[in-house]
Design an enzyme around this catalytic site. Structure first.
Site, PDB file in Angstrom:
ATOM      1  NE  ARG A   1       1.400  16.089 -31.089  1.00 38.02           N
ATOM      2  CZ  ARG A   1       1.357  17.401 -31.274  1.00 38.02           C
ATOM      3  NH1 ARG A   1       1.888  17.919 -32.362  1.00 38.02           N
ATOM      4  NH2 ARG A   1       0.781  18.197 -30.389  1.00 38.02           N
TER       5      ARG A   1
ATOM      6  CG  ASP B   1      11.893  10.979 -26.593  1.00 35.97           C
ATOM      7  OD1 ASP B   1      12.290  11.726 -25.673  1.00 35.97           O
ATOM      8  OD2 ASP B   1      11.298  11.407 -27.597  1.00 35.97           O
TER       9      ASP B   1
ATOM     10  CB  ALA C   1      13.003  12.845 -38.541  1.00 39.05           C
TER      11      ALA C   1
ATOM     12  CG  ASP D   1      10.682  11.562 -47.183  1.00 41.39           C
ATOM     13  OD1 ASP D   1      10.486  11.523 -48.415  1.00 41.39           O
ATOM     14  OD2 ASP D   1      10.026  12.296 -46.409  1.00 41.39           O
TER      15      ASP D   1
ATOM     16  CD  GLU E   1      14.771  18.055 -47.870  1.00 38.46           C
ATOM     17  OE1 GLU E   1      13.674  18.662 -47.950  1.00 38.46           O
ATOM     18  OE2 GLU E   1      14.927  17.063 -47.151  1.00 38.46           O
TER      19      GLU E   1
ATOM     20  CG  HIS F   1      10.863  16.614 -47.227  1.00 40.66           C
ATOM     21  ND1 HIS F   1      11.673  17.559 -46.643  1.00 40.66           N
ATOM     22  CD2 HIS F   1       9.939  16.304 -46.278  1.00 40.66           C
ATOM     23  CE1 HIS F   1      11.259  17.802 -45.407  1.00 40.66           C
ATOM     24  NE2 HIS F   1      10.205  17.051 -45.168  1.00 40.66           N
TER      25      HIS F   1
ATOM     26  CB  ALA G   1       4.156  16.375 -44.677  1.00 39.80           C
TER      27      ALA G   1
END
Length: 520
Positions: free
Chosen positions: A142, A162, A223, A248, A253, A271, A274
């Site tokens: 996606r 992929d 990712a 990112d 973390e 990060h 999102a």
């Protein structure tokens, strides 16, 4: 009905819930027995003890992707639907990738820091254009597809790798399909990784991968941290092979000290992939939708647990569910790619509703190859969005066995059944040859020249490398008159390292080798 929103999810989700139920907000798990539905994010731990007190609970909505903070087996045992919001952050992650892509190309963070520090260094931060550059995408789910669409708007050529996305999907999006990741490395000016994190993908970008890239490549990771070998990236930056990197995510973390943080050509963010108000609001709204559906008899489209097979079919179909999942994984492992799946059911199972079996095949075929964890609810949708064609057929008679399942992936066919009082799964055909082998968690397949001593050579190599063999079977159709067509399947009590399989496959008399693990 009453719903508890245990964490802040955004006004739109709460408002939607209030249209249907009485809603309380806040950390009130001490009163969980009063509620029919529960909405959480990542902080609330829904343990077996909590669920034991949740005597009225029927649905849990996770406003986000993962459900690690929910004891899903305990919820399933109690008949509680658990649903997440897997698509809530895909746009946000794709946009952040593009933000870092532009920042990396034009040195924006470095130029900002220089100017705010009182220096006018215009010539120092000259960048490169995106137009006519090649973007390589590793992982074309996606998020990868959204990144490709947006990069094309900048005039970029896009090539993606992929093997678990159908060829037609690439064509529909105008993206070149790479058969191997090496093809991406050879041509890409920018490389972004959007692979799922699995044992196979960890350290995907390692020393060998960087060595195959173009000089001056720029690399992005929005990712998972472990997809990139930090030491290898650092060495590639030191040598100049990699001109810059944007990260990112990190192996551990939170993190505030890292050797790469001191590099002037490395851009980092904590990060944020999102982290937008829209994604947070969307996650809460989607979780609310799922809880409403679960409590009002609607379709829960993102459930991560589902009821077992109907009681009337369980006796017949139940033993075939793990077999079908195993056959799906073996077929994809041997094919090495996934455009089309054909599933055939032969015998008495063909008289039943075999949809759960087809879904089990998809679970095996897609497992570990998508950003989202595949489950019995989302597997068909994930196959559809990846352009994978799924064809099911039935026949009520089967030769030699009461029931058979055939799974064919891009021309690679495997066949299996269950045998004995304990319904143990058996592999009956693979790589064009027949045998009868009880499946174990780890297998290795070899095609080789039919001559004495070949089985012994495999056993010796495995033994020298500490791999314990459980069983083995060989197949050769004398009518083929092809001495290179012999097939050997070996089951082991642990994963077979790929380098051992490759060593055997390269040796005299062997044609190919593949290791497949049915359980990680």
């Amino acid at each position: 009905m009453r719903v508890l929103v245990a964490e802040k999810i955004g006004a739109s989700g709460v408002g939607l819930l209030r249209e249907h139920f009485d809603v309380d907000e806040g950390d009130h798990l001490d009163r969980i027995g009063e509620y029919d539905g529960l909405i959480i994010r990542s902080a609330t731990q829904v343990t077996a003890d909590v669920l034991e007190r949740a005597t009225n609970l029927k649905a849990i909505g996770r406003a986000g992707v993962g459900v690690d903070n929910v004891d899903v087996p305990a919820a399933t045992k109690r008949g509680i639907v658990v649903a997440n919001a897997p698509q809530s952050n895909v746009v946000t992650a794709a946009e952040h990738t593009l933000a870092l892509l532009l920042a990396l190309a034009r040195n924006i963070p470095q130029a900002h820091a220089s100017l705010t520090a009182g220096r006018w260094e215009r010539s120092k931060f000259s960048g490169v254009e995106l137009m006519d550059k090649t973007l390589g995408i590793l992982g074309f789910g996606r998020i990868g597809q959204l990144v490709a669409h947006r990069a094309q708007a900048f005039g970029m050529r896009v090539i993606a790798f992929d093997p678990y996305v159908g060829a037609e999907r690439y064509k529909d999006l105008g993206v070149e399909r790479a058969e191997t990741s090496d093809e991406v490395y050879a041509v890409a000016d920018f490389i972004t990784v959007h692979l799922p994190k699995t044992p196979e993908t960890e350290n995907w970008l390692d020393d060998a991968a960087f060595a195959k890239m173009k000089d001056g490549v720029r690399v992005l990771n929005v990712a998972r941290g472990p997809l990139v070998d930090d030491a290898a990236l650092q060495a590639a930056l030191d040598s100049g092979k990699v001109a810059g990197a944007a990260l990112d995510v990190f192996r551990s973390e939170p993190i505030t000290e890292h050797p790469l943080f001191s590099y002037p050509n490395v851009i980092v963010t904590p990060h944020l992939g999102a982290s937008t108000a829209e994604a947070t609001d969307r996650a809460g709204y989607q979780a609310a939708e799922q809880v409403i559906a679960a409590l009002t008899g609607g379709s829960v489209t993102t459930a991560v647990n589902v009821p077992a097979v109907a009681a009337e079919d369980l006796e017949v179909l139940g033993p075939f569910l793990p077999l079908c999942q195993d056959l799906g994984r073996i077929a994809v492992g041997l094919a090495g790619r996934l455009d089309r799946i054909e599933v055939e059911f032969l015998g008495r199972i063909a008289d039943r509703d075999t949809r759960p079996l087809s879904i089990a095949v998809l679970l095996g075929a897609l497992g570990g190859h998508t950003e989202d964890e595949v489950n019995a609810v989302n597997a068909p949708a994930l196959a559809e969005e990846r352009g994978i064609e799924v064809i099911e057929s039935k026949r009520t008679s089967a030769r030699d066995f009461t029931d058979l399942v055939r799974v064919t992936v891009d021309g690679t066919r495997v066949v299996g059944t269950v045998l004995g009082r304990r319904d143990r799964p058996h592999l009956l055909e693979a790589m064009g040859q027949r045998f009868n082998l009880e499946l174990q968690d780890h297998l290795a397949f070899f095609r080789y020249r039919d001559q004495p001593g070949m089985i012994g050579r495999v056993g010796t190599c495995f033994g020298e490398n500490g791999v314990n063999i459980i069983s083995a079977a060989v197949g050769l159709d004398p009518e083929t008159k092809d001495s290179l067509a012999a097939v050997m399947v070996v089951t082991t009590d642990g994963p077979v390292p790929p380098d051992i399989v490759d060593e055997i496959a390269r040796s005299d008399g062997f044609v190919s080798g593949t290791a497949v693990s049915l359980r990680n």
